[in-house]
Design an enzyme around this catalytic site. Sequence first.
Site, short mmCIF file in Angstrom:
data_model
loop_
_atom_site.label_atom_id
_atom_site.label_comp_id
_atom_site.label_asym_id
_atom_site.label_seq_id
_atom_site.Cartn_x
_atom_site.Cartn_y
_atom_site.Cartn_z
CG LEU A 175 38.73 24.16 -66.44
CD1 LEU A 175 37.43 24.29 -67.24
CD2 LEU A 175 38.45 24.33 -64.99
CB ALA A 258 35.00 24.56 -72.63
NE ARG A 259 32.81 31.13 -71.12
CZ ARG A 259 33.02 30.83 -69.84
NH1 ARG A 259 32.68 29.66 -69.35
NH2 ARG A 259 33.56 31.73 -69.03
CG ASP A 283 28.26 23.64 -66.04
OD1 ASP A 283 27.21 23.64 -65.37
OD2 ASP A 283 29.20 24.45 -65.85
CD GLU A 288 25.69 29.34 -70.49
OE1 GLU A 288 25.86 30.10 -69.53
OE2 GLU A 288 26.52 28.47 -70.82
CG HIS A 307 27.85 28.51 -66.95
ND1 HIS A 307 28.10 29.27 -68.07
CD2 HIS A 307 29.06 28.38 -66.33
CE1 HIS A 307 29.39 29.59 -68.13
NE2 HIS A 307 29.99 29.05 -67.08
CB VAL A 308 25.93 25.63 -61.29
CG1 VAL A 308 24.93 26.75 -61.44
CG2 VAL A 308 25.29 24.28 -61.63
CB SER A 309 30.54 22.61 -63.61
OG SER A 309 31.16 23.57 -64.44
CB ALA A 310 32.95 26.98 -61.56
#
Length: 347
Positions: A175, A258-259, A283, A288, A307-310
Amino acid sequence: MTSRILVVDLASSSRTWSLPPDGEARIRESAAEGWEVRVVKAPTVSDGDGNARPSAESLDAARDAEVYLGFGISRQLFLEAPSLRWVHSAAAGVGSALFPEMVEREVRFTNSAGVHAIPIAEHVIGGVLYLLRGFDVAVDLQRASRWDRAPFVGGEVPMRELGECRVLVVGAGGLGSAIAGRMSCFGARVTGVRRRPELGVPAGFDRVIGPDPEALDGSLPEADILVLSAPQTTATRGLIGRERLARLPGGAIVVNVARGALLDEAALADAIERGGLRGAVMDVFEREPLPVTSPLWGLRSVLLTPHVSAVSPNGYWRRELDLFIENWRRYVRGGPLRNLVDKHAGY
Ligand SMILES: NC(=O)c1ccc[n+]([C@@H]2O[C@H](COP(=O)([O-])OP(=O)(O)OC[C@H]3O[C@@H](n4cnc5c(N)ncnc54)[C@H](OP(=O)(O)O)[C@@H]3O)[C@@H](O)[C@H]2O)c1
């Protein structure tokens, strides 16, 4: 002759993360002689590091399997599959799969580090430009049908070029390198933080530093943009708290892809509200789904995605299966595997 068994447990309950039929066909076509491919149809969970509760079908399929391909691996499935020799996770984060038996047993564990790099890097560039161009203010004005140039020309919205910014990227792997490469194309100067700086400066960075806390503290006052792209490990949990946020220069932007555990969100919200920071691109979160009570929801200069950046269905399955199939070939030949997780380092 008894077959060697690969279990594929990728029927995510989210459509874009569920193995498509042509992906299943690719795996079947790649099977070397003597292998049986068992594809689990029961839904699994692809969120975060992967599934905690295995389906009855996956438990059954994995009981005598040698290789498991899933979103992480649950402890229960791992314990009930004593013949496993290799586990591949279709997720990049591995924290929840590093239970004691996984660390102790001689089972090779590979992950999908780097597979998500391109969509996430584009997400980060988009989010940072959104703030640097004052789009947060523009969107509010548009919703109110207001033609108002004052905030842009009167200095209320700090308009900056990305090329003027100094960027600090914590985590210089898949990343981090993709983010750094794109930032440097805009002319930004990019410093990376990696655990093993002795391995050199990855593409896209001007320089790298190690994880030493003093070096990080010393770099923060120079970071107009701070990007978090390191794994969640014992060393990175709580890495950016109130004091480190206070070291950032006025008007800085914070990005977390990241997290959530790496960043103190309450401290971030305070710093933005008090006007010290320009804003944030977020993100991933400490909890969550992000609770409705989180102050981040109400801040205009926080661009928040769930949490959808990927997400990138075509690119993801192409890269993920390229990686797995290449590794499966290597495994069959007895060669070294790519993306081997260091179970003790935690990523
Ligand atoms: N938002 C999302 O949907 C999403 C998607 C994918 C991944 N992620 C998260 O992002 C993380 C990174 O993914 P990746 O594909 O870039 O993994 P990666 O290729 O394994 O890169 C990890 C990087 O972090 C560095 N690192 C490890 N410990 C560190 C520490 N204590 N301080 C500073 N740097 C440290 C590593 O240093 P070395 O290079 O020296 O080893 C490496 O450069 C994943 O673990 C996952 O949690 C999030």
